[in-house]
Design a protein around this motif. Structure first.
Motif, PDB file in Angstrom:
ATOM      1  N   THR A  58       5.556 -14.847   9.311  1.00 47.21           N
ATOM      2  CA  THR A  58       5.518 -14.847   7.847  1.00 47.21           C
ATOM      3  C   THR A  58       5.023 -13.510   7.319  1.00 47.21           C
ATOM      4  N   ILE A  59       3.976 -12.981   7.940  1.00 45.48           N
ATOM      5  CA  ILE A  59       3.421 -11.691   7.517  1.00 45.48           C
ATOM      6  C   ILE A  59       4.438 -10.573   7.732  1.00 45.48           C
ATOM      7  N   MET A  60       5.160 -10.608   8.844  1.00 44.99           N
ATOM      8  CA  MET A  60       6.177  -9.588   9.115  1.00 44.99           C
ATOM      9  C   MET A  60       7.264  -9.608   8.040  1.00 44.99           C
ATOM     10  N   THR A  61       7.608 -10.806   7.555  1.00 43.85           N
ATOM     11  CA  THR A  61       8.587 -10.911   6.476  1.00 43.85           C
ATOM     12  C   THR A  61       8.048 -10.265   5.214  1.00 43.85           C
ATOM     13  N   ARG A  62       6.772 -10.522   4.914  1.00 40.01           N
ATOM     14  CA  ARG A  62       6.160  -9.924   3.723  1.00 40.01           C
ATOM     15  C   ARG A  62       6.085  -8.407   3.824  1.00 40.01           C
ATOM     16  N   LEU A  63       5.984  -7.908   5.035  1.00 39.01           N
ATOM     17  CA  LEU A  63       5.914  -6.461   5.238  1.00 39.01           C
ATOM     18  C   LEU A  63       7.288  -5.789   5.168  1.00 39.01           C
ATOM     19  N   GLY A  64       8.340  -6.601   4.993  1.00 38.95           N
ATOM     20  CA  GLY A  64       9.674  -6.031   4.829  1.00 38.95           C
ATOM     21  C   GLY A  64      10.546  -6.089   6.065  1.00 38.95           C
ATOM     22  N   TYR A  65      10.152  -6.902   7.057  1.00 42.43           N
ATOM     23  CA  TYR A  65      10.924  -6.997   8.300  1.00 42.43           C
ATOM     24  C   TYR A  65      11.654  -8.329   8.437  1.00 42.43           C
ATOM     25  N   LYS A  96      17.460   2.919  10.799  1.00 43.29           N
ATOM     26  CA  LYS A  96      18.001   2.729   9.447  1.00 43.29           C
ATOM     27  C   LYS A  96      19.280   1.891   9.512  1.00 43.29           C
ATOM     28  N   ALA A  97      20.142   2.165  10.485  1.00 43.14           N
ATOM     29  CA  ALA A  97      21.369   1.381  10.644  1.00 43.14           C
ATOM     30  C   ALA A  97      21.056  -0.058  11.043  1.00 43.14           C
ATOM     31  N   GLU A  98      19.893  -0.260  11.649  1.00 38.80           N
ATOM     32  CA  GLU A  98      19.474  -1.599  12.093  1.00 38.80           C
ATOM     33  C   GLU A  98      18.686  -2.343  11.028  1.00 38.80           C
ATOM     34  N   GLY A  99      18.336  -1.653   9.925  1.00 43.63           N
ATOM     35  CA  GLY A  99      17.607  -2.286   8.829  1.00 43.63           C
ATOM     36  C   GLY A  99      16.172  -2.623   9.148  1.00 43.63           C
ATOM     37  N   LEU A 100      15.582  -1.939  10.126  1.00 43.56           N
ATOM     38  CA  LEU A 100      14.261  -2.334  10.622  1.00 43.56           C
ATOM     39  C   LEU A 100      13.115  -1.440  10.165  1.00 43.56           C
ATOM     40  N   THR A 101      13.393  -0.499   9.275  1.00 46.94           N
ATOM     41  CA  THR A 101      12.307   0.343   8.768  1.00 46.94           C
ATOM     42  C   THR A 101      12.456   0.543   7.272  1.00 46.94           C
ATOM     43  N   CYS A 102      11.329   0.675   6.601  1.00 43.97           N
ATOM     44  CA  CYS A 102      11.321   0.983   5.179  1.00 43.97           C
ATOM     45  C   CYS A 102      11.819   2.412   4.980  1.00 43.97           C
ATOM     46  N   PHE A 103      12.081   2.794   3.742  1.00 39.76           N
ATOM     47  CA  PHE A 103      12.773   4.042   3.430  1.00 39.76           C
ATOM     48  C   PHE A 103      12.123   5.277   4.053  1.00 39.76           C
ATOM     49  N   LEU A 104      10.801   5.400   3.947  1.00 33.11           N
ATOM     50  CA  LEU A 104      10.106   6.574   4.480  1.00 33.11           C
ATOM     51  C   LEU A 104       9.315   6.273   5.754  1.00 33.11           C
ATOM     52  N   GLU A 105       9.552   5.097   6.317  1.00 36.92           N
ATOM     53  CA  GLU A 105       8.742   4.678   7.473  1.00 36.92           C
ATOM     54  C   GLU A 105       9.094   5.443   8.744  1.00 36.92           C
ATOM     55  N   SER A 106      10.323   5.841   8.881  1.00 32.77           N
ATOM     56  CA  SER A 106      10.738   6.593  10.070  1.00 32.77           C
ATOM     57  C   SER A 106      11.847   7.552   9.679  1.00 32.77           C
ATOM     58  N   PHE A 165      24.504  -4.724  18.028  1.00 31.25           N
ATOM     59  CA  PHE A 165      23.639  -5.597  18.831  1.00 31.25           C
ATOM     60  C   PHE A 165      22.394  -5.999  18.046  1.00 31.25           C
ATOM     61  N   VAL A 166      21.689  -4.995  17.532  1.00 31.95           N
ATOM     62  CA  VAL A 166      20.417  -5.264  16.849  1.00 31.95           C
ATOM     63  C   VAL A 166      20.657  -6.099  15.596  1.00 31.95           C
ATOM     64  N   ASN A 167      21.771  -5.851  14.903  1.00 34.95           N
ATOM     65  CA  ASN A 167      22.079  -6.646  13.718  1.00 34.95           C
ATOM     66  C   ASN A 167      22.385  -8.102  14.060  1.00 34.95           C
ATOM     67  N   ASN A 168      22.687  -8.367  15.340  1.00 34.86           N
ATOM     68  CA  ASN A 168      22.965  -9.736  15.771  1.00 34.86           C
ATOM     69  C   ASN A 168      21.782 -10.390  16.490  1.00 34.86           C
ATOM     70  N   LEU A 169      20.649  -9.696  16.552  1.00 34.48           N
ATOM     71  CA  LEU A 169      19.427 -10.352  17.015  1.00 34.48           C
ATOM     72  C   LEU A 169      18.965 -11.322  15.944  1.00 34.48           C
ATOM     73  N   GLN A 208      13.583 -12.169  17.394  1.00 29.42           N
ATOM     74  CA  GLN A 208      13.869 -11.042  18.291  1.00 29.42           C
ATOM     75  C   GLN A 208      13.657  -9.703  17.590  1.00 29.42           C
ATOM     76  N   ALA A 209      14.134  -9.615  16.346  1.00 28.49           N
ATOM     77  CA  ALA A 209      13.969  -8.374  15.591  1.00 28.49           C
ATOM     78  C   ALA A 209      12.492  -8.077  15.353  1.00 28.49           C
ATOM     79  N   LYS A 210      11.711  -9.108  15.075  1.00 21.95           N
ATOM     80  CA  LYS A 210      10.278  -8.901  14.814  1.00 21.95           C
ATOM     81  C   LYS A 210       9.526  -8.519  16.087  1.00 21.95           C
ATOM     82  N   VAL A 211       9.911  -9.077  17.221  1.00 18.09           N
ATOM     83  CA  VAL A 211       9.298  -8.670  18.489  1.00 18.09           C
ATOM     84  C   VAL A 211       9.566  -7.183  18.734  1.00 18.09           C
TER      85      VAL A 211
END
Length: 446
Positions: free
Chosen positions: A5-12, A49-59, A239-243, A247-250
């Motif tokens: 739940t917290i990971m979702t709130r953090l944008g993941y 960025k292509a995997e949608g796993l980071t915020c705009f300036l996070e990486s 692949f990552v978009n189909n996790l 799995q994505a949060k891990v």
């Protein structure tokens, strides 16, 4: 389950990462549709960025610049099916001196009409009557070209095949030149493996996406200046978009552990290695076993696999298992022992390991209501930023100028300002200048 739940709130969360993926794809489409494309390349957003796993300036924003008039092919490809306007290079992967997952490029057929000057300047005699394409020379030529065509970027020292740069001091971009690669036999060997994931239709989609080669040789090779690495960037993003959500949060938590606890100095261990651990984990396990209640189990499983990889200095590349991702990674014995010990400690800590991760710890100890409020504002701000960038590309003129009086841009800017003022007020700050709002803005998107 609380960590999920917290990971979702953090944008993941699932919704946010799907939304990011679509917006970056839209940005690529808009950029590639522009008539002014003097460098004759296709732009592809890659990495997190292509995997949608980071915020705009996070990486960093990883971008492939794929030369459109060049194609690399395996030995059995029929050249008659390829346009005469394309430079064709044959991939040599059979030489005993070429490390798995790499190749040399032998000129098979030059383009009949116009050839790219950077290709011509990177050609070398192989001393046997053939012509090779040098990875190091091509990278030198492209780097020089990049310096003259990107006045907006603050350029940094080259890092491997990457040409890093920064926009406005905060937005870091890693640009990598790439050539399209037709290697059906390599992809078919991967596709024929027995697996529990991904589904057959995703397997076929990845095969259809093909591959690339990038100008970087094997670190331990005496001939690395002539070698190219075979990559599957678009397939790996698929692949990552189909996790699934867990799995994505891990994967994201493993990257946090790498950054906050392991802290490699010179990329001895990389997030790319962690991605491969997650992909192997997914291929060998039914998807139904990955759910919010099992997040800690799979995090521990990933850590154990990382510990084994460090101990043995071996981690098989998901697409080409013969390639060892930890070969010549530069890891010293003292680092190896320390990281094995650190991971063992984390495994013994159980759930307390989450408290060692800065971002998660702050979210865990935060009061739920302010945390929820801030989370919504931060995600809205990121959505507005990506929409703003895409709108700029939609209305950009042929001379690259943008009409900033555009009504949609004005509305986005106004809403962004409202959010930042609300955040400042919640922080009991008296905003006296635009720079203070910009500082809040940058910190929220990191």
């Amino acid at each position: 389950m609380e960590i999920c739940t917290i990971m979702t709130r953090l944008g993941y969360g699932e919704m946010m990462r799907r939304w990011r993926v679509e917006k970056y794809r839209e940005n690529d489409r808009l950029l590639n549709a522009r008539s002014l494309n003097k460098q004759r390349n296709t732009i592809i957003t890659a990495g997190s960025k292509a995997e949608g796993l980071t915020c705009f300036l996070e990486s960093d924003w990883d971008v492939l610049f794929v030369l459109t008039d060049v194609l690399c092919v395996e030995a059995d490809i029929n050249l008659l099916t390829i346009s005469d306007d394309i430079d064709v290079f044959r991939m040599d992967t059979m030489d005993t001196l070429v490390y798995p997952g790499h190749c040399r490029l032998l000129q098979e057929r030059p383009a009949v009409h116009t050839r790219l000057s950077i290709i011509i300047k990177a050609l070398c005699d192989n001393e046997y009557g053939g012509v090779l394409l040098s990875s190091s020379l091509l990278l030198d030529e492209y780097s020089a070209l990049s310096l003259t065509h990107n006045a907006m970027l603050e350029h940094h020292e080259r890092a491997g095949p990457s040409i890093p740069g920064t926009i406005n001091g905060v937005h870091h971009i890693d640009r990598v030149i790439a050539l399209r690669c037709s290697c059906p036999s390599i992809l078919q060997r991967w596709a024929d493996r027995r697996r529990k994931w991904p589904s057959p239709n995703i397997v076929q989609k990845v095969v259809s996406l093909g591959a690339f080669v990038t100008p970087v040789g094997f670190k331990g090779s005496d001939y690395k200046h002539m070698e190219w690495r075979i990559c599957f960037n678009t397939g790996e993003a698929e692949f990552v978009n189909n996790l699934n959500d867990t799995q994505a949060k891990v994967y994201v938590i493993l990257k946090m552990i790498l950054r906050d606890i392991i802290k490699p100095n010179n990329k001895e261990i990389t997030s790319y290695m962690l991605k491969n651990i997650i992909l192997w984990q997914a291929e060998n396990t039914p998807q139904t076993e990955f759910h919010s209640r099992s997040l800690l189990h799979w995090l521990h499983d990933g850590l154990k696999k990382l510990r084994t990889a460090i101990e043995k200095k071996r981690l098989c590349y998901y697409m080409i298992p013969e390639r060892n991702l930890m070969e010549a990674c530069g890891m010293h014995d003292y680092q190896q022992h320390k990281w094995v010990a650190d991971i063992t400690d984390m495994l013994e800590e159980g759930p307390n390991v989450f408290l060692r991760l800065k971002k998660l710890r702050k979210a865990i100890v935060a009061s739920p209501e302010p945390m929820m409020w801030f989370s919504k504002k931060r995600m809205e701000l990121e959505m507005l930023r990506l929409e703003y960038d895409n709108r700029q590309e939609e209305i950009r003129e042929k001379d690259w100028k943008v009409d900033y009086s555009d009504s949609i841009l004005e509305k986005i800017k106004s809403r962004k300002c409202d959010i930042l003022i609300q955040v400042a007020q919640r922080m009991f700050l008296k905003v006296s200048s635009a720079n203070q709002l910009i500082d809040i803005y940058n910190r929220m998107l990191m």
